[in-house]
Design an enzyme around this catalytic site. Sequence first.
Site, PDB file in Angstrom:
ATOM      1  N   ASP A  93       0.866  -1.171   0.000  1.00  0.00           N
ATOM      2  CA  ASP A  93       0.000   0.000   0.000  1.00  0.00           C
ATOM      3  C   ASP A  93       0.903   1.221   0.000  1.00  0.00           C
ATOM      4  O   ASP A  93       1.725   1.387   0.895  1.00  0.00           O
ATOM      5  CB  ASP A  93      -0.856  -0.022   1.278  1.00  0.00           C
ATOM      6  N   ASP A 139      -2.765   4.832  -2.462  1.00  0.00           N
ATOM      7  CA  ASP A 139      -3.720   5.445  -1.552  1.00  0.00           C
ATOM      8  C   ASP A 139      -4.106   6.848  -2.035  1.00  0.00           C
ATOM      9  O   ASP A 139      -3.244   7.630  -2.433  1.00  0.00           O
ATOM     10  CB  ASP A 139      -3.043   5.544  -0.171  1.00  0.00           C
ATOM     11  N   GLU A 180      -6.721   4.027  -5.713  1.00  0.00           N
ATOM     12  CA  GLU A 180      -7.936   4.365  -4.966  1.00  0.00           C
ATOM     13  C   GLU A 180      -8.361   5.785  -5.327  1.00  0.00           C
ATOM     14  O   GLU A 180      -7.610   6.731  -5.101  1.00  0.00           O
ATOM     15  CB  GLU A 180      -7.675   4.296  -3.453  1.00  0.00           C
ATOM     16  N   HIS A 212     -11.073  -1.832   4.422  1.00  0.00           N
ATOM     17  CA  HIS A 212     -10.785  -1.407   5.792  1.00  0.00           C
ATOM     18  C   HIS A 212     -11.409  -0.063   6.142  1.00  0.00           C
ATOM     19  O   HIS A 212     -11.292   0.384   7.282  1.00  0.00           O
ATOM     20  CB  HIS A 212      -9.267  -1.336   5.974  1.00  0.00           C
ATOM     21  N   ASP A 213     -12.015   0.608   5.169  1.00  0.00           N
ATOM     22  CA  ASP A 213     -12.654   1.905   5.421  1.00  0.00           C
ATOM     23  C   ASP A 213     -14.178   1.807   5.403  1.00  0.00           C
ATOM     24  O   ASP A 213     -14.861   2.820   5.566  1.00  0.00           O
ATOM     25  CB  ASP A 213     -12.263   2.920   4.335  1.00  0.00           C
TER      26      ASP A 213
END
Length: 530
Positions: free
Chosen positions: A102, A196, A236, A309-310
Amino acid sequence: MPDRTRPDWWKSAVIYQIYPKSFADTTGSGQGDLAGITAHLDYIRDLGADLIWLSPVYLSPQKDNGYDVADFRTIDPRYGTMEDFRRLVRSAGDRSMGIVMDMVLNHTSSVHPWFQDALTGGEHRDFYIWSDTDDGSVSVFGDPAWTWSPEAGRYYYGSFSPHQPDLNWQNRRVRQAVFAAMRFWLEAGVAGFRLDAVPYISKDLACGRRCQGPDLHAYLREMRSALGPEVVLLGEDTEADLEDALIYTEPGGSELNMIFEFGIEDYDRRGGDKWHTKPLDLPGLKAHLARWQEGLEGRGWMTLFLTNHDMPRIVSRWGNEGRWHTQSATMLATAAYLLRGTPVIYQGEELGMTNTKMPLGAYDDLESVNYIRAQKKAGADPDQIAAALYGSSRDNARTPMQWTPGPAAGFTTGQPWLPVNKNAEWINVQSEEEDPASVLHYYRRLLTLRRRPVFTDGHFELEAAEDPHVFAYVRSLGSERIRIECNFSGSPKPSPFGEDQGRLLLGNYEGSSDLLRPYEARVISLTQAG
Ligand code: GLC
């Protein structure tokens, strides 16, 4: 296994996302670690994964659980050592799986040596964004975007939080430093990166943080040429529309391989507010998915995902945590992962893990904690705050992975950093391994079925667009035609197609029925024999 001789092998890959802090703890610290991931590689391979995306494991003060990086080239000791990391890469490789790191492009931690040096006017000063004034803009997590630094005598900019000062990508040295960090991990054997918060790197501050700046695509092309064509890049972009996606991922690949698009989030939230949910607008969601499937055909590529995870857990969101738990979890996976795109399964989703009720004081997530504080200050009723968190907090996805029905769900021998969901007694790997009708076994069958080329390369066609309860579509390639029929409702519904005329390839119910049963999913071959 995807056909690795195809330059676009990543289109038929399956990705498994790990949130390392919550996956598996081998030391009793109460937090997951790299050795815990290595110990479970067979489990991940048996699920059908080809790539493993690790949420950040770099040195970090953990204000945002690693999305606040203090050193891009060091493994945080809480997760292990560089040797542990190399062992993970090797062991994954032995099982034909690759690791995706990431990469937090937009910001560093405020304790990163670059920022510390910048504060005192050192050579990294122009690595960050400064101003003499505060225009009052607000960060993603609800803090002021501009933070006064007494040390620097100026404000610095943080799109997400004051702990995460934004990097100044206009500075060529910043871009070179980030690309060099990425090359460091490529040399350690990783297959690619999940990038990210991509659109934030180029800013147009005059029109607010959500405005894409003019240099975004130039930066990404520069990154691609710095890294080479083989590196898999997943971007993302929470705001991307179809036009953006086509630029990011056009075949020929001068930018990204695929993007995560979040438009699906708009169909169960009031006015786009993440804390106010409403029942899912299925016809709206179907039209949205169809627009993306049709719009990208032959022209771009996306990931397919139900959670990360969000986001809250999908069974709690669009499914049913009670009587129809197994059916709804498997139906949702069927609906999502037979579309065109690369599936990204988030840890525990393959078990049907759910949201968690926690005391307000137990929330850890920066965004949730800010929300609780702001709501309390505004005099909101604690039960209402708790309900909003239960529906939307990022911590719902971050509770420990449920391995066994035993203490702390087999995640740790210590005190878990975030409470374990009570339903670990029955939702856990061990119990689901033993039950052929479990969500886990269904995911394995589904991901095996998905290996057929029709699901990677085939045409997509939405069916019964107006049906308020059933999501149905056909995938076709050459003479092969497969129909997916999913009942999103908790009661039986007539199939829009009457009696089925094909051969059932996969379903989440035993026996046949004229009606689609609650949360029933059917995958039917319509291909004529001979
Ligand atoms: C991304 C990550 C999220 C993180 C944020 C800031 O949206 O997925 O977890 O908090 O970026 O880095």
